[in-house]
Write a protein that holds these residues in place. Structure first.
Motif, PDB file in Angstrom:
ATOM      1  N   CYS A 290       0.850  -1.196   0.000  1.00  0.00           N
ATOM      2  CA  CYS A 290       0.000   0.000   0.000  1.00  0.00           C
ATOM      3  C   CYS A 290       0.885   1.246   0.000  1.00  0.00           C
ATOM      4  O   CYS A 290       2.110   1.142   0.036  1.00  0.00           O
ATOM      5  CB  CYS A 290      -0.919   0.009   1.211  1.00  0.00           C
ATOM      6  SG  CYS A 290      -0.069   0.378   2.765  1.00  0.00           S
ATOM      7  N   GLU A 292       1.547   3.210   2.229  1.00  0.00           N
ATOM      8  CA  GLU A 292       2.340   3.346   3.453  1.00  0.00           C
ATOM      9  C   GLU A 292       3.534   2.387   3.440  1.00  0.00           C
ATOM     10  O   GLU A 292       4.272   2.287   4.415  1.00  0.00           O
ATOM     11  CB  GLU A 292       1.475   3.043   4.682  1.00  0.00           C
ATOM     12  CG  GLU A 292       0.300   3.983   4.888  1.00  0.00           C
ATOM     13  CD  GLU A 292       0.746   5.400   5.231  1.00  0.00           C
ATOM     14  OE1 GLU A 292       1.721   5.541   5.990  1.00  0.00           O
ATOM     15  OE2 GLU A 292       0.125   6.347   4.710  1.00  0.00           O
ATOM     16  N   HIS A 294       3.289  -0.858   3.377  1.00  0.00           N
ATOM     17  CA  HIS A 294       2.966  -2.090   4.097  1.00  0.00           C
ATOM     18  C   HIS A 294       2.438  -3.153   3.135  1.00  0.00           C
ATOM     19  O   HIS A 294       1.684  -2.843   2.214  1.00  0.00           O
ATOM     20  CB  HIS A 294       1.892  -1.824   5.161  1.00  0.00           C
ATOM     21  CG  HIS A 294       2.387  -0.976   6.290  1.00  0.00           C
ATOM     22  ND1 HIS A 294       1.563  -0.202   7.057  1.00  0.00           N
ATOM     23  CD2 HIS A 294       3.637  -0.790   6.774  1.00  0.00           C
ATOM     24  CE1 HIS A 294       2.281   0.425   7.975  1.00  0.00           C
ATOM     25  NE2 HIS A 294       3.545   0.092   7.819  1.00  0.00           N
ATOM     26  N   HIS A 296      -0.058  -5.704   2.507  1.00  0.00           N
ATOM     27  CA  HIS A 296      -1.362  -6.167   3.003  1.00  0.00           C
ATOM     28  C   HIS A 296      -1.685  -7.549   2.459  1.00  0.00           C
ATOM     29  O   HIS A 296      -1.615  -7.777   1.246  1.00  0.00           O
ATOM     30  CB  HIS A 296      -2.458  -5.195   2.581  1.00  0.00           C
ATOM     31  CG  HIS A 296      -2.463  -3.935   3.394  1.00  0.00           C
ATOM     32  ND1 HIS A 296      -3.220  -3.795   4.530  1.00  0.00           N
ATOM     33  CD2 HIS A 296      -1.772  -2.777   3.249  1.00  0.00           C
ATOM     34  CE1 HIS A 296      -3.000  -2.582   5.042  1.00  0.00           C
ATOM     35  NE2 HIS A 296      -2.130  -1.946   4.290  1.00  0.00           N
ATOM     36  N   CYS A 351      -3.761   0.206   9.491  1.00  0.00           N
ATOM     37  CA  CYS A 351      -2.826   0.943   8.641  1.00  0.00           C
ATOM     38  C   CYS A 351      -3.444   2.281   8.239  1.00  0.00           C
ATOM     39  O   CYS A 351      -4.652   2.376   8.034  1.00  0.00           O
ATOM     40  CB  CYS A 351      -2.496   0.114   7.410  1.00  0.00           C
ATOM     41  SG  CYS A 351      -1.348   0.922   6.295  1.00  0.00           S
ATOM     42  N   CYS A 353      -3.388   3.678   5.513  1.00  0.00           N
ATOM     43  CA  CYS A 353      -3.912   3.686   4.142  1.00  0.00           C
ATOM     44  C   CYS A 353      -5.416   3.403   4.118  1.00  0.00           C
ATOM     45  O   CYS A 353      -6.072   3.614   3.110  1.00  0.00           O
ATOM     46  CB  CYS A 353      -3.196   2.645   3.294  1.00  0.00           C
ATOM     47  SG  CYS A 353      -3.699   0.964   3.670  1.00  0.00           S
TER      48      CYS A 353
END
Ligand SMILES: [Zn+2]
Length: 474
Positions: A290, A292, A294, A296, A351, A353
Motif C-alpha cells: 500500500c 504506506e 505495508h 497487506h 494501517c 492507508c
C-alpha cells in the motif's frame, strides 16, 4: 466505498472483456473488487466459507486429502487440519490433485515441449514449476478459477498508489519484466498465457534476466516501459548503467526481498515510485503493498499463518520461523496449511492507508539461515546488514560451504581492503553468537544469480537440500 478511480478500474477491466465470454474471470473480478472493502468480520467470514468449500472439495476429489482428513469432523477449525509440506505433496502428486486424469508422468511429458509454456494441459490447467534453486522444484497447477483470481488481484491490488496507476494507464500500460523468459515459471507462464489469449494486445514484454546486460538494456530502452518489474538484485545491477535511459512510471520488484537500500537506489535511478509485493507459485499473490509501504495480505484469497518450528502460531508482531499458507482459489491442487520457509511478522495495527487487512514484513525471503555445529543458527538479515554497511563493497554473496567455512564473493571498489574489513566484522559477529574457528575466504568468483532461474541469493548454504525440509551440510 468506491471512489471514481476505483469505478474506472472496474469499468476498464470489464470493458476489456466485452467481446469474450469470460464469466469465470468476471466473477473473480467482482469477488475481488468487493473484497477490497470488506471489514475484518466480513473477511473472517469469507475466509471461513471459502476454506470450508475448499476442504469439502478436496475431501471429495483428492484421495490424499481424503486420507489426511479422515478423522476431521464437519465442524473443524483451521488449526485442526494437519499442515502439509512440499516433499509430501510432490511425492503424492497423483493423489493430491483433484482430477484423476492428471498425473506427474503426463506433466513431465507435457513439460518436455517448451511451446507448452502458457498453454493449458487438457485445455484446463496451467502448469508451473518453481525454480527449486535450493532443491527440488515444485510442480504447481492452476485451474481457471485460480488463474482468474490471480488476474483479478493483479488488476485491483498491484499498485500501491493511485497516481502511478493513472500514469501507467496514460502511457499505454506498457510493462517490461526482467525475468527468466523461458521455462514453466509463474511469471513467464502467466505472461505467455495472456499473450496467447490476447495476441493483439502487445503491451507486455519479458526480457531474459540471463541475457548479457547490454542486450537487456537495449531491449528495455527500445520498449520504453511504463512499468518495470524484476528481481530487486538484478534491477539494482542494471541501475548502475548510464546507458539504461528508461523513465518508467513505477518499478515493481518481486521474487526477493526489496531492501531499503535497493529501493532508494532504484528510486534515484528511475525517478519514480518503487514498490514490491509478496507472492509464490503455490499461494499466488500473498500480499500487495500500500502507499504506506505495508504489505497487506490478500486475506480473501489466501490464509497466512505465521508459526514456529512446531507449527504453533507465534502471534502478531513476532518473527515466525515459517509460514503456513492456504490458497483459497486453487481447486485442482489444494494447498491447505502448506509450509513455506519464509520468516515473517504479521501486524494487526490499523494501517493509515485505510485497508482493513492484516499486513506483514518479510525477513530474508530467499536467503538461507546459516547453521553451525552445536546448533547455532544465524539469520540472513543480520549478516546482510553487516555486509551492506561496508561502503566500499558494491555487491556481495556469502556462501556457507562447510560446517566451519564461509566463502565471500565480492565486487568492491578496492577488492582486498573490502574483504579484510568485511571478514573482521563477520568474525566478530559470529564470535558474539558463539561460533568460533571459522574460516572465511575470499572467492575468486563474482556474486552470481542462479544460472537457471536468474534469482539471486545474498546468503546461502551450498548443497542445501529441501528433501528433509531443513537441509544438511556435507
Ligand atoms: Zn496500508
Amino acid at each position: 466505498m468506491m471512489d471514481a478511480l476505483e469505478h474506472r478500474k472496474l469499468t476498464e477491466a470489464l470493458l476489456a472483456l466485452r467481446k469474450e465470454q469470460y464469466m469465470s474471470l468476471i466473477r473473480a473480478m467482482i469477488k475481488t473488487y468487493r473484497g477490497n472493502g470488506y471489514s475484518r468480520d466480513k473477511l473472517s467470514r469469507v475466509q471461513k466459507d471459502r476454506l470450508k468449500e475448499l476442504v469439502r472439495y478436496a475431501r471429495e476429489n483428492s484421495p490424499f486429502y481424503k486420507g489426511l482428513y479422515k478423522n476431521i469432523g464437519e465442524g473443524f477449525s483451521l488449526e485442526d487440519l494437519p499442515p502439509v509440506s512440499k516433499p509430501e505433496l510432490m511425492a503424492n502428486f497423483d493423489h493430491v490433485v483433484t482430477d484423476r486424469h492428471v498425473t506427474m508422468e503426463r506433466i513431465d511429458e507435457f513439460c518436455t515441449d517448451p511451446d507448452h509454456v502458457g498453454r493449458m494441459l487438457d485445455g484446463k490447467y496451467l502448469v508451473f514449476r518453481t525454480s527449486g534453486s535450493t532443491g527440488n522444484p515444485a510442480v504447481v497447477l492452476y485451474d481457471k478459477n485460480c488463474i482468474d483470481v490471480s488476474s483479478a488481484v493483479a488488476a485491483f491490488r498491484t499498485f500501491a498508489r493511485h497516481e502511478d496507476y493513472k500514469a501507467f494507464m496514460r502511457h499505454g500500460k506498457k510493462t517490461a519484466g526482467v525475468f527468466a523468459n523461458y521455462g514453466f515459471y509463474l511469471a513467464c507462464g502467466m505472461s505467455r498465457y495472456l499473450q496467447l489469449k490476447m495476441p493483439r494486445q502487445q503491451t507486455k514484454i519479458t526480457v531474459d534476466v540471463n541475457a548479457p546486460e547490454a542486450q537487456i538494456i537495449q531491449e528495455l530502452n527500445a520498449f520504453d516501459p511504463a512499468m518495470l518489474s524484476g528481481y530487486p538484485s538484478n534491477l539494482a545491477l542494471l541501475a548502475d548503467y548510464d546507458e539504461l535511459t528508461i523513465h518508467p512510471d513505477v518499478v515493481i520488484t518481486g521474487g526477493e526481498l526489496l531492501t531499503d537500500n535497493v529501493r532508494r537506489k532504484l528510486k534515484d535511478k528511475f525517478g519514480c515510485y518503487v514498490q514490491t509485493h509478496y507472492s509464490c507459485t503455490e499461494a499466488g499473490e500473498i500480499a500487495c503493498e500500500c502507499a504506506e509501504g505495508h504489505l497487506h495480505i490478500n486475506e480473501d484469497w489466501v490464509i497466512v499463518e505465521p508459526v514456529d518450528q512446531d507449527n504453533r502460531p507465534v502471534g502478531y508482531g513476532v518473527l515466525s520461523d515459517k509460514v503456513l499458507i492456504t490458497n483459497l482459489a486453487n481447486y485442482i491442487q489444494p494447498f491447505i496449511r502448506y509450509e513455506l520457509t519464509d520468516r515473517i511478522i504479521v501486524h494487526h495495527e490499523k494501517c493509515r492507508c485505510g485497508k482493513n487487512t492484516l499486513w506483514l514484513e518479510i525477513e530474508g525471503r530467499t536467503d538461507d539461515t546459516l547453521e553451525f555445529e552445536n546448533g547455532v543458527k544465524i539469520a540472513p538479515m543480520s549478516l546482510y546488514k553487516i555486509l551492506e554497511e561496508k561502503k566500499c563493497i558494491r555487491r556481495f554473496q556469502l556462501i556457507q560451504t562447510g560446517a566451519r567455512r564461509l566463502e565471500l564473493r565480492l565486487v568492491s571498489d578496492q577488492k582486498e581492503p573490502g574483504f579484510a574489513e568485511a571478514k573482521q566484522a563477520l568474525l566478530a559477529f559470529f564470535m558474539s553468537k558463539g561460533v568460533e574457528d571459522l574460516d572465511i575466504v575470499l572467492s575468486d568468483q563474482p556474486p552470481q544469480a542462479n544460472p537457471v532461474s536468474g534469482k539471486f541469493k545474498h546468503i546461502y548454504r551450498a548443497e542445501k537440500t529441501e528433501k528433509t525440509g531443513d537441509g544438511s551440510l556435507s
